[in-house]
Design a protein around this motif. Structure first.
Motif, PDB file in Angstrom:
ATOM      1  N   ILE A 255      -1.274   5.477   3.613  1.00 23.33           N
ATOM      2  CA  ILE A 255      -2.063   4.589   4.022  1.00 23.33           C
ATOM      3  C   ILE A 255      -1.479   3.668   5.103  1.00 23.33           C
ATOM      4  N   ALA A 256      -0.120   3.108   4.612  1.00 20.79           N
ATOM      5  CA  ALA A 256       0.376   2.267   5.574  1.00 20.79           C
ATOM      6  C   ALA A 256       0.772   2.966   7.079  1.00 20.79           C
ATOM      7  N   ASN A 257       1.207   4.346   7.118  1.00 22.73           N
ATOM      8  CA  ASN A 257       1.343   5.008   8.045  1.00 22.73           C
ATOM      9  C   ASN A 257      -0.139   5.078   8.906  1.00 22.73           C
ATOM     10  N   ALA A 258      -1.014   5.658   8.273  1.00 22.56           N
ATOM     11  CA  ALA A 258      -2.491   5.657   9.037  1.00 22.56           C
ATOM     12  C   ALA A 258      -3.068   4.368   9.526  1.00 22.56           C
ATOM     13  N   ILE A 259      -2.714   3.320   8.788  1.00 21.73           N
ATOM     14  CA  ILE A 259      -3.046   2.094   9.376  1.00 21.73           C
ATOM     15  C   ILE A 259      -2.506   1.642  10.725  1.00 21.73           C
ATOM     16  N   ALA A 260      -1.064   1.849  10.557  1.00 19.39           N
ATOM     17  CA  ALA A 260      -0.147   1.538  11.682  1.00 19.39           C
ATOM     18  C   ALA A 260      -0.326   2.507  12.929  1.00 19.39           C
ATOM     19  N   LEU A 261      -0.670   3.592  12.661  1.00 17.58           N
ATOM     20  CA  LEU A 261      -1.017   4.600  13.817  1.00 17.58           C
ATOM     21  C   LEU A 261      -2.331   4.214  14.367  1.00 17.58           C
TER      22      LEU A 261
ATOM     23  N   ILE B  37      -8.304  11.876  18.726  1.00 18.82           N
ATOM     24  CA  ILE B  37      -7.698  12.937  18.545  1.00 18.82           C
ATOM     25  C   ILE B  37      -6.287  13.222  18.558  1.00 18.82           C
ATOM     26  N   VAL B  38      -5.588  12.678  19.772  1.00 23.85           N
ATOM     27  CA  VAL B  38      -4.283  12.557  19.792  1.00 23.85           C
ATOM     28  C   VAL B  38      -3.492  11.959  18.740  1.00 23.85           C
ATOM     29  N   ILE B  39      -3.998  10.866  18.365  1.00 21.86           N
ATOM     30  CA  ILE B  39      -3.456  10.116  17.317  1.00 21.86           C
ATOM     31  C   ILE B  39      -3.615  10.887  15.858  1.00 21.86           C
ATOM     32  N   LEU B  40      -4.876  11.480  15.580  1.00 23.70           N
ATOM     33  CA  LEU B  40      -5.135  12.235  14.365  1.00 23.70           C
ATOM     34  C   LEU B  40      -3.940  13.514  14.374  1.00 23.70           C
ATOM     35  N   VAL B  41      -3.595  14.057  15.528  1.00 25.36           N
ATOM     36  CA  VAL B  41      -2.415  15.033  15.581  1.00 25.36           C
ATOM     37  C   VAL B  41      -0.976  14.477  14.954  1.00 25.36           C
ATOM     38  N   ALA B  42      -0.781  13.228  15.738  1.00 27.03           N
ATOM     39  CA  ALA B  42       0.277  12.501  15.432  1.00 27.03           C
ATOM     40  C   ALA B  42       0.434  11.992  13.903  1.00 27.03           C
ATOM     41  N   LEU B  43      -0.843  11.629  13.353  1.00 30.81           N
ATOM     42  CA  LEU B  43      -0.864  11.205  12.132  1.00 30.81           C
ATOM     43  C   LEU B  43      -0.563  12.515  11.172  1.00 30.81           C
ATOM     44  N   LEU B  44      -1.059  13.878  11.523  1.00 34.99           N
ATOM     45  CA  LEU B  44      -0.681  15.003  10.777  1.00 34.99           C
ATOM     46  C   LEU B  44       0.785  15.148  10.639  1.00 34.99           C
ATOM     47  N   ILE B  45       1.305  15.075  11.816  1.00 35.56           N
ATOM     48  CA  ILE B  45       2.685  15.211  11.873  1.00 35.56           C
ATOM     49  C   ILE B  45       3.590  14.119  11.036  1.00 35.56           C
ATOM     50  N   THR B  46       3.279  13.088  11.336  1.00 36.32           N
ATOM     51  CA  THR B  46       4.126  12.045  10.351  1.00 36.32           C
ATOM     52  C   THR B  46       3.731  11.830   9.046  1.00 36.32           C
ATOM     53  N   GLY B  47       2.361  12.079   8.911  1.00 41.23           N
ATOM     54  CA  GLY B  47       1.901  11.981   7.391  1.00 41.23           C
ATOM     55  C   GLY B  47       2.452  13.286   6.586  1.00 41.23           C
ATOM     56  N   GLY B  48       2.571  14.319   7.228  1.00 39.01           N
ATOM     57  CA  GLY B  48       3.179  15.626   6.823  1.00 39.01           C
ATOM     58  C   GLY B  48       4.639  15.431   6.347  1.00 39.01           C
ATOM     59  N   SER B  49       5.441  14.777   7.285  1.00 38.73           N
ATOM     60  CA  SER B  49       6.760  14.498   6.997  1.00 38.73           C
ATOM     61  C   SER B  49       7.078  13.624   5.996  1.00 38.73           C
ATOM     62  N   LEU B  50       6.069  12.473   5.937  1.00 41.21           N
ATOM     63  CA  LEU B  50       6.172  11.609   4.629  1.00 41.21           C
ATOM     64  C   LEU B  50       5.789  12.344   3.355  1.00 41.21           C
ATOM     65  N   GLY B  51       4.662  13.331   3.314  1.00 37.78           N
ATOM     66  CA  GLY B  51       4.668  14.236   2.203  1.00 37.78           C
ATOM     67  C   GLY B  51       5.821  15.077   1.727  1.00 37.78           C
ATOM     68  N   ILE B  52       6.395  15.562   2.762  1.00 40.67           N
ATOM     69  CA  ILE B  52       7.567  16.519   2.611  1.00 40.67           C
ATOM     70  C   ILE B  52       8.823  15.468   1.819  1.00 40.67           C
ATOM     71  N   LEU B  53       8.938  14.197   2.512  1.00 36.39           N
ATOM     72  CA  LEU B  53      10.015  13.615   1.988  1.00 36.39           C
ATOM     73  C   LEU B  53       9.451  13.029   0.636  1.00 36.39           C
ATOM     74  N   HIS B  54       8.508  12.795   0.020  1.00 36.32           N
ATOM     75  CA  HIS B  54       8.054  12.511  -1.214  1.00 36.32           C
ATOM     76  C   HIS B  54       8.195  13.467  -2.177  1.00 36.32           C
ATOM     77  N   LEU B  55       7.920  14.726  -1.454  1.00 30.52           N
ATOM     78  CA  LEU B  55       8.069  15.987  -2.557  1.00 30.52           C
ATOM     79  C   LEU B  55       9.125  16.184  -3.026  1.00 30.52           C
ATOM     80  N   LEU B  56      10.326  15.882  -1.745  1.00 22.38           N
ATOM     81  CA  LEU B  56      11.826  16.148  -1.917  1.00 22.38           C
ATOM     82  C   LEU B  56      12.295  15.167  -2.876  1.00 22.38           C
TER      83      LEU B  56
ATOM     84  N   VAL C 194       0.791  -1.343  -0.078  1.00 27.56           N
ATOM     85  CA  VAL C 194       0.137   0.199  -0.084  1.00 27.56           C
ATOM     86  C   VAL C 194       0.711   1.353   0.163  1.00 27.56           C
ATOM     87  N   ASP C 195       0.256   2.470  -0.355  1.00 28.00           N
ATOM     88  CA  ASP C 195       0.769   3.781  -0.376  1.00 28.00           C
ATOM     89  C   ASP C 195       1.377   3.992   1.045  1.00 28.00           C
ATOM     90  N   PRO C 196       2.424   4.554   0.923  1.00 27.70           N
ATOM     91  CA  PRO C 196       3.096   5.259   2.534  1.00 27.70           C
ATOM     92  C   PRO C 196       2.053   5.954   3.271  1.00 27.70           C
TER      93      PRO C 196
END
Length: 165
Positions: free
Chosen positions: A68-74, A107-126, A64-66
């Motif tokens: 989705i994998a991150n969201a499922i794991a969290l 809600i706390v996990i959603l905040v963590a998901l935003l942080i880690t998902g955002g970092s993955l987004g930036i990684l794949h952008l770069l 699966v996409d990174p």
């Protein structure tokens, strides 16, 4: 006339007396501060949940996409995280407010998901060709930031009723 044995505190003195508590706290050093004890227990819970989350991510990532994998794991580790922190870090037992604690934990996990998902987004952008290993490093490092945010939210919002333990 009193003997030396009669002038000392009785051996059966409970640790609940103010004088005994004061001596015990003085001996504990930094551990006398509730936040230090909580951080130590929170770290242990974090190690367990991070290892579980990374293992789930690594198992899912080939299929699966990174994001989705991150969201499922969290999401899968969020109930474990909230339950362990509730019981071990903040010493809350019983079923009173358990459901509310877990809903707030989402809600706390959603905040963590935003942080880690955002970092993955930036990684794949770069680096669009980033490897699974680089993704794991990225989620781990951004997970440290998410963990600091998580501890703060748990301590000062969800489990504020137990900050003294």
């Amino acid at each position: 006339m009193e003997t030396a044995a009669e002038t000392t505190e009785p051996r059966h003195a409970t640790s609940g007396t103010p004088a005994v508590r004061h001596r015990l706290n003085r001996r504990k050093g930094l551990l006398r501060y509730p936040v230090i004890r909580q951080l130590i227990r929170f770290t242990g819970v974090g190690i367990i949940c991070t290892a579980s989350s990374l293992a789930i991510y690594a198992m899912l990532r080939p299929w699966v996409d990174p994001q989705i994998a991150n969201a499922i794991a969290l999401v899968l580790t969020s109930l474990l995280n909230t339950a362990l922190n509730r019981r071990l870090t903040f010493k809350i037992t019983g079923s009173k407010r358990r459901a509310n604690d877990h809903l707030s934990g989402v809600i706390v996990i959603l905040v963590a998901l935003l942080i880690t998902g955002g970092s993955l987004g930036i990684l794949h952008l770069l680096r669009p060709e980033a490897t699974v290993s680089e993704e794991l490093w990225t989620t781990t490092l951004s997970g440290f930031v998410a963990t600091a945010v998580r501890f703060t939210l748990l301590r000062h919002w969800i489990f504020r009723r137990a900050r003294h333990v």
